[in-house]
Scaffold this motif. Structure first.
Motif, PDB file in Angstrom:
ATOM      1  N   GLY A  34       0.793  -1.233   0.000  1.00 14.51           N
ATOM      2  CA  GLY A  34       0.000   0.000   0.000  1.00 14.51           C
ATOM      3  C   GLY A  34       0.817   1.270   0.000  1.00 14.51           C
ATOM      4  O   GLY A  34       0.297   2.347   0.341  1.00 14.51           O
ATOM      5  N   CYS A  35       2.068   1.186  -0.409  1.00 12.81           N
ATOM      6  CA  CYS A  35       2.949   2.357  -0.336  1.00 12.81           C
ATOM      7  C   CYS A  35       2.654   3.417  -1.395  1.00 12.81           C
ATOM      8  O   CYS A  35       3.145   4.544  -1.281  1.00 12.81           O
ATOM      9  N   PHE A  36       1.893   3.077  -2.421  1.00  9.57           N
ATOM     10  CA  PHE A  36       1.615   4.041  -3.487  1.00  9.57           C
ATOM     11  C   PHE A  36       0.249   4.708  -3.331  1.00  9.57           C
ATOM     12  O   PHE A  36      -0.197   5.409  -4.225  1.00  9.57           O
ATOM     13  N   GLU A  37      -0.402   4.491  -2.209  1.00  9.69           N
ATOM     14  CA  GLU A  37      -1.707   5.114  -1.963  1.00  9.69           C
ATOM     15  C   GLU A  37      -1.537   6.620  -1.787  1.00  9.69           C
ATOM     16  O   GLU A  37      -0.733   7.083  -0.980  1.00  9.69           O
ATOM     17  N   ARG A  38      -2.298   7.384  -2.537  1.00 10.60           N
ATOM     18  CA  ARG A  38      -2.222   8.843  -2.477  1.00 10.60           C
ATOM     19  C   ARG A  38      -3.350   9.413  -1.627  1.00 10.60           C
ATOM     20  O   ARG A  38      -4.452   8.879  -1.641  1.00 10.60           O
ATOM     21  N   LYS A  39      -3.039  10.508  -0.920  1.00 10.97           N
ATOM     22  CA  LYS A  39      -4.017  11.126  -0.032  1.00 10.97           C
ATOM     23  C   LYS A  39      -4.059  12.624  -0.284  1.00 10.97           C
ATOM     24  O   LYS A  39      -3.432  13.416   0.432  1.00 10.97           O
ATOM     25  N   PRO A  40      -4.787  13.068  -1.327  1.00  8.97           N
ATOM     26  CA  PRO A  40      -4.835  14.501  -1.636  1.00  8.97           C
ATOM     27  C   PRO A  40      -5.417  15.344  -0.514  1.00  8.97           C
ATOM     28  O   PRO A  40      -5.010  16.493  -0.315  1.00  8.97           O
ATOM     29  N   GLY A  41      -6.367  14.784   0.237  1.00  2.25           N
ATOM     30  CA  GLY A  41      -6.942  15.538   1.349  1.00  2.25           C
ATOM     31  C   GLY A  41      -5.894  15.880   2.391  1.00  2.25           C
ATOM     32  O   GLY A  41      -5.920  16.977   2.977  1.00  2.25           O
ATOM     33  N   ARG A  42      -4.978  14.973   2.619  1.00  4.21           N
ATOM     34  CA  ARG A  42      -3.897  15.220   3.571  1.00  4.21           C
ATOM     35  C   ARG A  42      -3.016  16.357   3.092  1.00  4.21           C
ATOM     36  O   ARG A  42      -2.582  17.200   3.887  1.00  4.21           O
ATOM     37  N   ALA A  43      -2.731  16.402   1.779  1.00  2.00           N
ATOM     38  CA  ALA A  43      -1.891  17.466   1.232  1.00  2.00           C
ATOM     39  C   ALA A  43      -2.563  18.827   1.384  1.00  2.00           C
ATOM     40  O   ALA A  43      -1.911  19.821   1.744  1.00  2.00           O
ATOM     41  N   ILE A  44      -3.865  18.892   1.122  1.00  2.00           N
ATOM     42  CA  ILE A  44      -4.585  20.166   1.259  1.00  2.00           C
ATOM     43  C   ILE A  44      -4.612  20.613   2.714  1.00  2.00           C
ATOM     44  O   ILE A  44      -4.418  21.802   3.017  1.00  2.00           O
ATOM     45  N   LEU A  45      -4.829  19.670   3.630  1.00  2.00           N
ATOM     46  CA  LEU A  45      -4.821  20.007   5.052  1.00  2.00           C
ATOM     47  C   LEU A  45      -3.445  20.503   5.489  1.00  2.00           C
ATOM     48  O   LEU A  45      -3.333  21.483   6.241  1.00  2.00           O
ATOM     49  N   GLU A  46      -2.396  19.847   5.008  1.00  2.00           N
ATOM     50  CA  GLU A  46      -1.048  20.250   5.377  1.00  2.00           C
ATOM     51  C   GLU A  46      -0.735  21.644   4.861  1.00  2.00           C
ATOM     52  O   GLU A  46      -0.126  22.460   5.571  1.00  2.00           O
ATOM     53  N   LEU A  47      -1.144  21.956   3.642  1.00  5.50           N
ATOM     54  CA  LEU A  47      -0.946  23.299   3.089  1.00  5.50           C
ATOM     55  C   LEU A  47      -1.649  24.344   3.951  1.00  5.50           C
ATOM     56  O   LEU A  47      -1.071  25.393   4.288  1.00  5.50           O
ATOM     57  N   THR A  48      -2.883  24.066   4.332  1.00  7.85           N
ATOM     58  CA  THR A  48      -3.659  25.002   5.147  1.00  7.85           C
ATOM     59  C   THR A  48      -2.994  25.227   6.506  1.00  7.85           C
ATOM     60  O   THR A  48      -2.851  26.371   6.961  1.00  7.85           O
ATOM     61  N   LEU A  49      -2.590  24.148   7.161  1.00  4.91           N
ATOM     62  CA  LEU A  49      -1.972  24.267   8.483  1.00  4.91           C
ATOM     63  C   LEU A  49      -0.622  24.987   8.410  1.00  4.91           C
ATOM     64  O   LEU A  49      -0.277  25.773   9.305  1.00  4.91           O
ATOM     65  N   HIS A  96       6.248  15.504  -8.573  1.00  2.74           N
ATOM     66  CA  HIS A  96       6.640  14.129  -8.857  1.00  2.74           C
ATOM     67  C   HIS A  96       5.436  13.218  -9.108  1.00  2.74           C
ATOM     68  O   HIS A  96       5.611  12.034  -9.428  1.00  2.74           O
ATOM     69  N   GLY A  97       4.229  13.748  -8.928  1.00  2.00           N
ATOM     70  CA  GLY A  97       3.036  12.929  -9.131  1.00  2.00           C
ATOM     71  C   GLY A  97       2.641  12.112  -7.924  1.00  2.00           C
ATOM     72  O   GLY A  97       1.946  11.095  -8.066  1.00  2.00           O
ATOM     73  N   GLY A  98       3.050  12.544  -6.721  1.00  3.69           N
ATOM     74  CA  GLY A  98       2.798  11.753  -5.531  1.00  3.69           C
ATOM     75  C   GLY A  98       1.710  12.272  -4.617  1.00  3.69           C
ATOM     76  O   GLY A  98       1.522  11.715  -3.528  1.00  3.69           O
ATOM     77  N   SER A  99       0.985  13.326  -5.007  1.00  2.00           N
ATOM     78  CA  SER A  99      -0.039  13.886  -4.126  1.00  2.00           C
ATOM     79  C   SER A  99      -1.448  13.437  -4.481  1.00  2.00           C
ATOM     80  O   SER A  99      -2.252  13.122  -3.606  1.00  2.00           O
ATOM     81  N   CYS A 100      -1.752  13.432  -5.783  1.00  2.00           N
ATOM     82  CA  CYS A 100      -3.104  13.144  -6.249  1.00  2.00           C
ATOM     83  C   CYS A 100      -3.086  11.934  -7.178  1.00  2.00           C
ATOM     84  O   CYS A 100      -2.029  11.467  -7.603  1.00  2.00           O
ATOM     85  N   ALA A 101      -4.266  11.454  -7.520  1.00  2.00           N
ATOM     86  CA  ALA A 101      -4.367  10.232  -8.319  1.00  2.00           C
ATOM     87  C   ALA A 101      -4.056  10.465  -9.796  1.00  2.00           C
ATOM     88  O   ALA A 101      -3.531   9.592 -10.465  1.00  2.00           O
ATOM     89  N   GLY A 102      -4.376  11.635 -10.310  1.00  2.00           N
ATOM     90  CA  GLY A 102      -4.212  11.888 -11.742  1.00  2.00           C
ATOM     91  C   GLY A 102      -3.090  12.858 -12.043  1.00  2.00           C
ATOM     92  O   GLY A 102      -2.678  13.663 -11.188  1.00  2.00           O
ATOM     93  N   ILE A 103      -2.599  12.816 -13.286  1.00  2.00           N
ATOM     94  CA  ILE A 103      -1.498  13.694 -13.705  1.00  2.00           C
ATOM     95  C   ILE A 103      -1.918  15.149 -13.629  1.00  2.00           C
ATOM     96  O   ILE A 103      -1.191  15.998 -13.093  1.00  2.00           O
ATOM     97  N   GLN A 104      -3.089  15.477 -14.160  1.00  2.00           N
ATOM     98  CA  GLN A 104      -3.523  16.870 -14.188  1.00  2.00           C
ATOM     99  C   GLN A 104      -3.767  17.409 -12.783  1.00  2.00           C
ATOM    100  O   GLN A 104      -3.454  18.567 -12.489  1.00  2.00           O
ATOM    101  N   ALA A 105      -4.320  16.584 -11.905  1.00  2.82           N
ATOM    102  CA  ALA A 105      -4.555  17.032 -10.529  1.00  2.82           C
ATOM    103  C   ALA A 105      -3.233  17.324  -9.823  1.00  2.82           C
ATOM    104  O   ALA A 105      -3.111  18.317  -9.090  1.00  2.82           O
TER     105      ALA A 105
END
Length: 350
Positions: A34-49, A96-105
């Motif tokens: 499960g090491c390639f599971e992406r969590k965009p919500g975590r990235a947005i929360l981290e940016l906000t904090l 690097h493509g490690g935050s969200c599921a898609g390339i454009q995101a």
């Protein structure tokens, strides 16, 4: 990451080694874990904090300075810059493509965080990907150029620290190290290699830097705000220079011809070092203290690098390759010693 063409031979004085490791085997293990599971919500929360925390720290620094003394406010100011520039890890992940599921995101989130920082994402990605593909390859690793500059040698650890981390050398002149210089460099890369994106990214950079400057002007007035803004970018450069200093500098280097004889796993394991440490190391470096894991799989989400580490260690050691890891301060001192001019001792007088 562009793989280095494999070859059965090795470079330099290294003895014969096992056959080139199959990176697909390791990747399959990491996917199963499960090491390639992406969590965009975590990235947005981290940016906000990060943004809220840095703003509060800067505001508290102003209040302490007004009520007590400037020196007492300095740690809070440094904390504010530290929290703000942790957004660089978020830009790094998304680029690097490690935050969200898609390339454009991922590209959109990279553009957002780069805009906040005042950085050109396309230019940064160009230089950084060259570093990943050609780590410690002389003349081709764009993140490590200064290590081969013979003029950047010093007489002591102190002068090495000043010359490497507080200042930058350009055409023989030492200038204060600031992230504005990095933005100029990456702006050049963007203009040269991704010109179709340059105008839009330039607007975002100007808005990001302008927003930071405006914030400090509101805190301290025009001249005080300008000074704080420049100090802020200086602290950010010191943070980034220190964060990655010990990962590659004093390890093996190769000519382009030598690098062609190495497969990607061999090149990365021989040129990359992790930082050992507990929770504080993980917090300060955001997970990127696991540099080998990141270099082997740049798109592996940063918050999973620790989970991947035992698999990577077992994989490279099983193939007779090094897994470099040491405490941060040990690595930091080795970098300083690497840049101290090793002048031979004077011969004893007759």
């Amino acid at each position: 990451m562009t793989p280095v063409p494999p070859s059965p031979s090795s470079s330099g004085a290294t003895s014969a080694r096992p056959a080139s490791p199959d990176l697909a085997v390791l990747r399959a293990q990491l996917e199963a874990a499960g090491c390639f599971e992406r969590k965009p919500g975590r990235a947005i929360l981290e940016l906000t904090l990060n943004l809220l925390g840095s703003a509060l720290a800067f505001y508290a620094a102003r209040e302490v300075a007004q009520a007590w003394a400037l020196w007492a406010a300095a740690p809070l100011f440094v904390l504010g810059s530290f929290l703000f520039y942790r957004n660089g890890w978020l830009m790094h992940d998304a680029a690097h493509g490690g935050s969200c599921a898609g390339i454009q995101a991922n590209r959109r989130f990279a553009a957002l965080t780069a805009g906040v920082l005042g950085e050109f994402p396309s230019g940064w990605r160009y230089g950084h990907n060259r570093h990943h593909a050609r780590t410690n390859v002389r003349g081709e690793d764009l993140d490590q150029r200064e290590r081969w500059d013979p003029t950047r040698r010093y007489h002591s650890r102190l002068t090495a620290w000043l010359g490497l981390f507080l200042f930058t050398r350009y055409n023989g002149v030492y200038l204060p190290a600031t992230l504005i210089f990095m933005a100029l460099r990456d702006g050049y890369y963007c203009f040269r290699h991704h010109r179709e994106r340059f105008a839009a990214e330039l607007v975002a950079v100007l808005m990001g830097l302008g927003g930071q400057l405006a914030f400090f002007v509101l805190l301290a007035g025009p001249w005080g705000g300008l000074l704080l803004f420049l100090l802020h970018t200086h602290v950010g450069m010191l943070y980034l220079n220190s964060a990655f200093a010990g990962n590659h500098y004093d390890l093996e280097t190769f000519t382009p011809e030598e690098a062609k004889t190495l497969d990607v796993v061999s090149l990365q394991s021989r040129t990359t070092r992790n930082y050992a440490g507990g929770w504080w190391t993980h917090f300060v470096f955001g997970g990127l203290e696991k540099q080998l894991e990141h270099h082997l799989f740049p798109h592996l989400p940063r918050h999973h690098l620790h989970r991947a580490a035992p698999y990577v260690r077992a994989f490279v050691t099983a193939h007779g390759l090094p897994y470099h890891e040491a405490p941060f301060w040990h690595c930091y001192l080795r970098v300083l010693d690497f840049h101290v001019d090793p002048r031979p001792a004077a011969a004893p007088s007759a």
